[in-house]
Design a protein around this motif. Structure first.
Motif: not given
Ligand code: PLP
Length: 403
Positions: A133, A170-172, A191, A203, A207-208, A211
């Protein structure tokens, strides 16, 4: 001061340095006898602070008996065995084993190699791509330099390693698009739980887990680079616990020994172990002279003992809240543009006309060590900082911004 010492991440022509000579708790003293509250745990590592007798004695005891013995075939040593068991029991990873390195950079490069090797051995050699990222920092070995999301650190070293791609931090959605387009090639995503050196950037919500889902849906491995967040910084043994995710691999270093001696490593989960262990007698052809260094592992055991006996994970949360509240006041007073972070890891965002290095220099004059980052000033104090010392940090940095 020596002009022969070529300092890391320092202007090549700098000649004036602060020379640290002694430490106790969260305080360090320079050669002129001035004391500083170290609000950076040196370089994000001294979670237990300075002068811990328990750690020094563990080091001295082990070094006096057998400072180390290497762990290549067919050798091992007790502290490395014990520490592997201990970390495997703490890490939020399925049925792991632990590989030791000497630093975070070595841990990152090893995690990347192991992720690729697992795919290779499972009959998926086309999976080589490593996704990172923007603003991510993953050390300065060739793999970590290639994986970084900090272009200034990547420029000027010649060609970096192939098969690395960086997506907006920060862009899923950007990550989803990459998986849709190249999912079959992706070996792993790497990450930090909270991005550290790139700016102390937590995040975005969800976010996690997103991912983890993307990696699961597309057969990629997830590497949590816990070199800063691991061993208490976010109020848990590993930072990802805060975000409810179990990665396939975890890299750690820094606070595992609080920096008393260098040590890093990789927690290797079942999804990676499986292919690596499938064939009897498969030789793992990677490792370092000091993988499993006995004195470093003994130091780490002592650090984990102290963290447990002094309930420092809970203390990190308390201190984190006190620091957040104090720094928020500086933002409310207009001294800084904003505040971000989580756990006991925070950064004040500077105004456009504020220079983070100037704030750092003024805070130093006032007896507090902080770290300038692009557009921000970072705080990562030892988990043994007293309330009074933390208040001194907040007040000194406010004064530094007011002048
Ligand atoms: N990964 C992260 C997240 C880090 O913050 C760092 C160092 O700051 C590294 C890797 C590299 O660790 P080392 O400097 O021990 O090689």
């Amino acid at each position: 001061m020596s002009t022969r010492f070529l300092h890391p991440f320092t202007s090549t022509t700098r000649t004036d340095f602060v020379d640290g000579v002694r430490g106790e708790g969260a305080l360090v003293w320079d050669a002129d006898g001035r004391d500083y509250v170290d609000a950076m745990s040196a370089l994000w590592f001294a979670n237990l602070g300075y002068g811990r007798r328990e750690v020094v004695e563990a080091i001295s005891d082990q070094a006096g008996r057998l400072h180390t013995y290497h762990c290549f075939d067919p050798f091992t040593n007790g502290p490395a065995d014990d520490l592997a068991d201990r970390i495997a029991g703490l890490a939020p990873v399925d049925d792991p084993r632990v590989f030791f390195t000497g630093s975070g950079s070595e841990a990152v490069d090893t995690a990347i190699k192991l992720a690729r090797a697992a795919h290779h051995r499972a009959g998926r050699p086309h999976r080589q791509l490593v996704v990172s990222r923007s603003s991510g920092y993953h050390g300065t070995n060739l793999g970590g330099t290639s994986a970084q999301g900090l272009p200034l650190n990547q420029a000027g070293w010649g060609d970096l390693a192939p098969h690395f791609v960086s997506v907006p931090g920060d862009d899923v959605e950007a990550m989803s698009v990459l998986f849709a387009e190249r999912g079959e090639q992706i070996a792993a995503v790497i990450s930090e739980p909270v991005q550290g050196a790139g700016g102390v950037i937590p995040p975005v919500e969800g976010y996690w887990p997103a991912l983890r889902r993307l990696c699961d849906d597309h057969g990629a491995l997830l590497i949590a680079d816990e070199v800063i967040c691991g061993f208490g910084r976010l109020g848990s043994w590993f930072g990802v616990e805060r975000f409810g995710v179990r990665p396939d691999l975890i890299t750690f270093a820094k606070a595992v020994t609080s920096g008393y001696v260098p040590l890093g490593g990789v927690v290797v989960g079942a999804s990676v172990r499986g292919p690596l262990e499938a064939e009897p007698d498969h030789l793992l052809r990677t490792g370092y002279t000091y993988s499993g260094h006995a004195t470093a592992c003994a130091a780490a055991m002592a650090c984990i003992d102290v963290t447990e006996s002094e309930s420092l994970l809970a203390r990190a949360d308390e201190l984190g809240e006190r620091l957040r509240a104090g720094l928020a006041t500086s933002v409310d007073d207009g001294l800084f543009a904003g505040l971000r972070g989580t756990g006991f890891l925070w950064a004040l965002e500077t105004h456009d006309d504020q220079v983070p290095a100037v704030v750092r220099d003024r805070a130093l004059e006032g007896g507090v060590i902080v770290r300038p980052l692009p557009g921000a000033v970072a705080f990562c104090p030892p988990l043994v900082t007293t309330d009074e010392q933390l208040d001194r940090v907040v007040d000194t940095v406010a004064t530094a911004a007011r002048r």
